[in-house]
Design an enzyme around this catalytic site. Structure first.
Site, short mmCIF file in Angstrom:
data_model
loop_
_atom_site.label_atom_id
_atom_site.label_comp_id
_atom_site.label_asym_id
_atom_site.label_seq_id
_atom_site.Cartn_x
_atom_site.Cartn_y
_atom_site.Cartn_z
N ARG A 178 0.84 -1.20 0.00
CA ARG A 178 0.00 0.00 0.00
C ARG A 178 0.87 1.25 0.00
NH1 ARG A 178 -2.34 0.15 6.25
NH2 ARG A 178 -0.32 0.04 7.29
N SER A 209 12.63 10.68 5.54
CA SER A 209 11.52 11.62 5.71
C SER A 209 12.11 13.00 5.88
CB SER A 209 10.70 11.25 6.96
OG SER A 209 9.78 12.26 7.30
N TYR A 225 9.23 9.75 16.36
CA TYR A 225 9.36 9.35 14.96
C TYR A 225 10.48 10.14 14.29
CZ TYR A 225 8.17 8.95 9.98
OH TYR A 225 8.22 8.75 8.63
N ILE A 247 2.71 12.56 2.43
CA ILE A 247 2.29 11.84 1.24
C ILE A 247 0.97 11.14 1.55
CG2 ILE A 247 2.89 10.00 -0.39
CD1 ILE A 247 4.63 12.49 -0.68
#
Length: 247
Positions: free
Chosen positions: A17, A138, A151, A184
């Site tokens: 995905r 990222s 994160y 995104i």
């Protein structure tokens, strides 16, 4: 030398995905003859098989289970391009009581998982002529976002290790790519409350494939990411991308 996906075999983690799925589709569109869809549950990749036939080969791989990574490297012994896309995100700020647990989990998957992938697949890539190893980092690896502090810290560590891998894997002819998307359109972005500003996942796939062909290290594929790249690129080109291991 360009790393053109045409005629190559690739493996993409988290392929069922979001960004991973788009990368699989992008690689096939660019001429890859086979892409291993490396996912925790191989049945979840069936829609890709339905769409692309035997060009997609589902394979079990869980970044938190080292034995599945080792097994996947043994099965996918013909790969030329490895894309470590899979990752996890928790919403924990620095003062959240749950930040310790969140960071431990993110570090296990986002950092240790990257290292496990490199350890398992570097010898495979070497025996197949070098190829490429791409890591999805990222923009959060560049700046800590307080609401996603744990994160961001895990991605900063992953980016640091990506730089070290670029230095070491260059010795065997493996090109390393570090991909730094902003928001995104994925389930992860929606869960983080960023869905309204998210851009389509195919911009990441397009940016990665362009970087492979141009043999570039950094990819900042979307609008937010390019805002980071503009002031950062001079440092990246002048410091990060310079061979430092001999210094």
């Amino acid at each position: 030398m360009s790393i053109d996906p045409q005629g190559k075999v690739a493996l993409v983690t988290g392929a069922n995905r979001g960004i991973g799925k788009s990368i699989v589709e992008g690689l096939i569109g660019a001429g890859a003859v086979k892409v291993y869809a490396a996912v925790r549950n191989p049945a979840s990749a069936q829609p890709l098989v339905d769409a692309h036939g035997d060009k997609v080969v589902p394979i079990e791989l869980d970044l938190g289970k080292p034995e599945t990574i080792t097994a996947a490297a043994a099965t996918a012994s013909d790969v030329h391009i490895v894309v470590n896309n899979a990752g996890v995100l928790k919403t924990a700020d620095p003062l959240d009581p749950g930040v310790f647990e969140a960071y431990a989990y993110e570090n296990e998957i986002n950092v240790h998982g990257l290292l496990r992938m490199a350890h398992a697949f570097a010898p495979v890539l070497k025996q197949n002529g070098g190829g490429a190893f791409a890591q999805l980092n990222s923009v959060a690896s560049m700046r800590n976002f307080a609401d996603f502090a744990s994160y961001s810290a895990s991605k900063a560590a992953a980016y640091s290790f990506t730089q070290g891998l670029a230095d070491k894997l260059k010795e065997q002819g493996t090109h390393v790519v570090s991909v730094h998307p902003g928001p995104i359109a994925t389930d992860m972005a929606t869960d983080a409350g960023l869905g309204e500003i998210a851009e389509p996942a195919d911009v990441v796939a397009d940016g990665l494939i362009a970087a492979l062909k141009a043999r570039e290290m950094h990819v900042f594929p979307d609008s937010m990411a390019r805002n980071f790249w503009e002031p950062y690129q001079h440092f990246a080109k002048g410091v990060v991308e310079v061979q430092m291991s001999e210094g």
